[in-house]
Design a protein around this motif. Structure first.
Motif, PDB file in Angstrom:
ATOM      1  N   PRO A  42       0.816  -1.215   0.000  1.00 46.22           N
ATOM      2  CA  PRO A  42       0.000   0.000   0.000  1.00 46.22           C
ATOM      3  C   PRO A  42       0.851   1.267   0.000  1.00 46.22           C
ATOM      4  N   ARG A  95      -0.418  -2.244 -10.653  1.00 43.47           N
ATOM      5  CA  ARG A  95      -1.268  -1.722  -9.610  1.00 43.47           C
ATOM      6  C   ARG A  95      -2.728  -2.063  -9.831  1.00 43.47           C
ATOM      7  N   LYS A 112      -3.157  -0.402   8.023  1.00 42.12           N
ATOM      8  CA  LYS A 112      -3.689   0.851   7.489  1.00 42.12           C
ATOM      9  C   LYS A 112      -3.398   2.057   8.391  1.00 42.12           C
ATOM     10  N   ILE A 121      -5.186   5.058  -0.208  1.00 38.32           N
ATOM     11  CA  ILE A 121      -5.304   3.764   0.474  1.00 38.32           C
ATOM     12  C   ILE A 121      -6.599   3.053   0.039  1.00 38.32           C
ATOM     13  N   TYR A 142      -6.059   1.657  -3.299  1.00 37.49           N
ATOM     14  CA  TYR A 142      -5.195   0.479  -3.165  1.00 37.49           C
ATOM     15  C   TYR A 142      -6.048  -0.747  -2.804  1.00 37.49           C
ATOM     16  N   LEU A 143      -6.938  -0.580  -1.805  1.00 34.32           N
ATOM     17  CA  LEU A 143      -7.725  -1.728  -1.340  1.00 34.32           C
ATOM     18  C   LEU A 143      -8.613  -2.280  -2.460  1.00 34.32           C
ATOM     19  N   THR A 161      -5.575  -2.615  -6.133  1.00 28.16           N
ATOM     20  CA  THR A 161      -4.247  -3.239  -6.093  1.00 28.16           C
ATOM     21  C   THR A 161      -4.191  -4.473  -5.205  1.00 28.16           C
ATOM     22  N   LYS A 162      -4.943  -4.455  -4.099  1.00 33.87           N
ATOM     23  CA  LYS A 162      -4.886  -5.591  -3.179  1.00 33.87           C
ATOM     24  C   LYS A 162      -5.203  -6.930  -3.860  1.00 33.87           C
TER      25      LYS A 162
END
Ligand code: AP5
Ligand code: MG
Ligand code: ZN
Length: 216
Positions: free
Chosen positions: A8, A88, A117, A172, A175-176, A179-180
């Motif tokens: 992240p 990503r 986080k 963030i 990202y979740l 990308t996660k």
């Protein structure tokens, strides 16, 4: 060694990348750094990317993929490379797989730096970067000897425009969502390594080196 660094925003990818590329003597390809350089130089790519980056949004896949595909064909990538901040999205990961297949090579490892986080916001908001050499500091966790001044080259430190709290939270969230899912994507390919990023910078690095093994 062909490596991808996942994690992240604020996990410590750039910090670890600096040590990894030194050890394995491979080029560091950071899509974020490429965009920031272009923004600084006010190129057409920089102007386009800025629209997205300042908001904490992702730059569209086609733009990022074209840059990385081109970069991977350069001479210095022949014996390996380290991608930081790319892929990503699942679409970027698929495009990368396709490109590597065309080049008849494959990734050795994907290193996922795990940080909760709550800690990410403090890390990003306290980050300071050297205007000249790009060395990264943190006002609390990794401060320069003299406040606001780079210990390596003596130049001034600055704060990234996307490192204000609201924008970091947005990054963030993205990202979740975007990308996660790559953790699962590379777990399926059996090349994922998980590293605890909530340790001293040196300890995170030695864990990464141990996990990567001696192949160069
Ligand atoms: P990018 O520049 O890649 O940003 P990011 O992924 O959000 O990650 P960061 O660079 O913020 O964090 P990092 O993990 O490198 O952490 P660092 O080592 O600096 O991307 C920026 C933007 O560009 C994106 O938002 C997007 O708009 C665009 N973009 C880039 N790639 C893209 C792509 N593929 N597709 C689409 N858009 C793309 O460390 C953070 C701080 O913590 C530092 O201050 C450091 O000193 C400190 N620190 C590090 N390790 C530790 C530790 N172990 N303990 C305590 N503090 C630590
Ligand atoms: Mg970075
Ligand atoms: Zn410097």
């Amino acid at each position: 060694m062909r490596i991808v660094l996942l994690g992240p925003p604020g996990a410590g990818k750039g910090t670890q990348a600096a040590s990894i590329v030194k050890k394995y003597k491979i080029p560091h390809i950071s899509t974020g750094d490429i965009f920031r350089k272009n923004i600084k130089e006010k190129t057409a790519l920089g102007n386009k990317a800025k629209e997205y980056i300042d908001k904490g949004a992702l730059v569209p896949d086609d733009i990022v993929v074209a840059i990385v595909e081109d970069r991977l064909t350069k001479e210095d990538c022949k014996h390996g490379f380290m991608l930081d901040g790319f892929p990503r999205t699942v679409a970027q990961a698929q495009a990368l797989d396709e490109k590597l297949q065309n080049l008849s090579i494959n990734l050795d490892k994907v290193v996922n730096i795990e940080v909760p986080k709550e800690e990410l916001i403090e890390r990003a908001v306290g980050r300071r970067i050297c205007k000249e050499c790009g060395k990264t500091y943190h006002i609390k966790f990794n401060p320069p000897a003299k406040e606001g001044v780079c210990g390596k080259c003596g130049e001034e430190l600055y704060q990234r425009k996307d490192d204000i709290k609201e924008t970091v939270s947005k990054r963030i969230e993205i990202y979740l969502q975007e990308t996660k899912p790559l953790i699962n994507y590379y777990e399926k390919q059996k090349i994922l390594i998980k590293v605890n990023g909530e340790q001293d910078i040196d300890k995170v690095f030695s864990d990464i080196v141990n996990a990567l093994g001696s192949k160069i």
